[in-house]
Design an enzyme around this catalytic site. Structure first.
Site, PDB file in Angstrom:
ATOM      1  N   ASP A 104       0.837  -1.205   0.000  1.00 24.20           N
ATOM      2  CA  ASP A 104       0.000   0.000   0.000  1.00 24.20           C
ATOM      3  C   ASP A 104       0.868   1.249   0.000  1.00 24.20           C
ATOM      4  O   ASP A 104       2.011   1.216   0.441  1.00 24.20           O
ATOM      5  CB  ASP A 104      -0.831   0.096   1.295  1.00 24.20           C
TER       6      ASP A 104
HETATM    7  N1  URA Z   1      -1.071  -5.958   3.955  1.00 23.59           N
HETATM    8  C1  URA Z   1      -1.521  -4.692   3.979  1.00 23.59           C
HETATM    9  O1  URA Z   1      -2.512  -4.382   4.625  1.00 23.59           O
HETATM   10  N2  URA Z   1      -0.849  -3.763   3.274  1.00 23.59           N
HETATM   11  C2  URA Z   1       0.258  -4.031   2.569  1.00 23.59           C
HETATM   12  O2  URA Z   1       0.843  -3.119   1.950  1.00 23.59           O
HETATM   13  C3  URA Z   1       0.725  -5.345   2.558  1.00 23.59           C
HETATM   14  C4  URA Z   1       0.033  -6.298   3.267  1.00 23.59           C
END
Ligand code: URA
Length: 233
Positions: A104
């Site tokens: 993310d």
């Molecule tokens: N899980 C999440 O919530 N975000 C990420 O970036 C990777 C795994």
């Protein structure tokens, strides 16, 4: 063997049309002689441009320390991207450089980038079960009961459209509001959603390991090159 103009364009040097100009201008050599035929089939190891060997003719595999605030997307409208960190020539390669799974925008840590399409499919396939280690801080104290719950393979995500519960995951509590979580799956926002399903909000999230690879002391925004066959052929 690829055509010379196709090779230069697939490695991001120039378009096929421009390759003809580069060749006419004498900038390209094949096996020690100035090239004169854009359509000649060549072995990449024999080619020089402006006297230099070709840039990663066998492909790229990069271990990037993804900084916070960048997206794993090629869509300009989604904001600053991890790909903007790379040299322009790498961004122009075809097949293009893409991430193996995504982090993310608000997650930092280890992200693999490659132009090897088959490797992306292999390592993101649910069958492959590559362990990924995340460090999370959350907004409230974590109960030790979460450890067996995350390990049980029964945890269901809220607003989950898939009918399968999360695969067993290893949770280690590092401090009251900090934990390390090892997942073998890669569902959308999985770490944040696993904690949300148990009543806490993830405040910071960082991926420290992907399979046998670790970030070590690589600074955010920097990358290390890995052998393109790191995960086997
Ligand atoms: N899980 C999440 O919530 N975000 C990420 O970036 C990777 C795994």
């Amino acid at each position: 063997m690829p055509r010379l103009d196709q090779l230069l364009s697939s490695l991001g040097y120039c378009s096929r049309r421009e390759a003809r100009d580069w060749i006419e201008d004498g900038r390209v050599e094949v096996a020690g002689a100035i090239a004169d035929d854009a359509g000649k089939k060549v072995s990449p190891a024999d080619v020089r441009v402006d006297g230099e060997p070709l840039d990663h003719p066998d492909g790229l595999l990069l271990l990037l320390h993804k900084p916070l605030g960048r997206v794993c997307s090629h869509e300009l409208r989604e904001g600053p991207s991890v790909y903007d960190l790379l040299p322009e020539r790498w961004r122009r390669r075809n097949p293009g450089v893409t991430s193996i799974g995504r982090l993310d925008k608000d997650t930092s840590g280890l992200l693999l980038l490659t132009d090897q399409t088959a490797l992306v499919h292999r390592l993101t396939s649910p069958k492959h079960k590559v362990p990924k280690v995340y460090r999370a801080t959350v907004d409230r104290d974590l109960s030790p009961e979460l450890v067996p719950l995350f390990a049980s393979g029964t945890l269901r995500l809220e607003d989950e459209d898939e009918d399968q519960p999360c695969a067993p995951a290893e949770l280690k509590l590092l401090s009251p509001r900090e934990a390390e979580l090892t997942l073998t799956e890669g569902r959308y926002h999985q770490v944040r959603r696993m904690f949300a399903a148990t009543g806490s909000t993830v405040l910071t999230l960082h991926r420290a390991c992907f399979g046998d690879l670790e970030l070590g002391d690589l600074p955010p925004g920097q990358w290390r090159e890995l052998p393109v066959n790191h995960f086997g052929g």
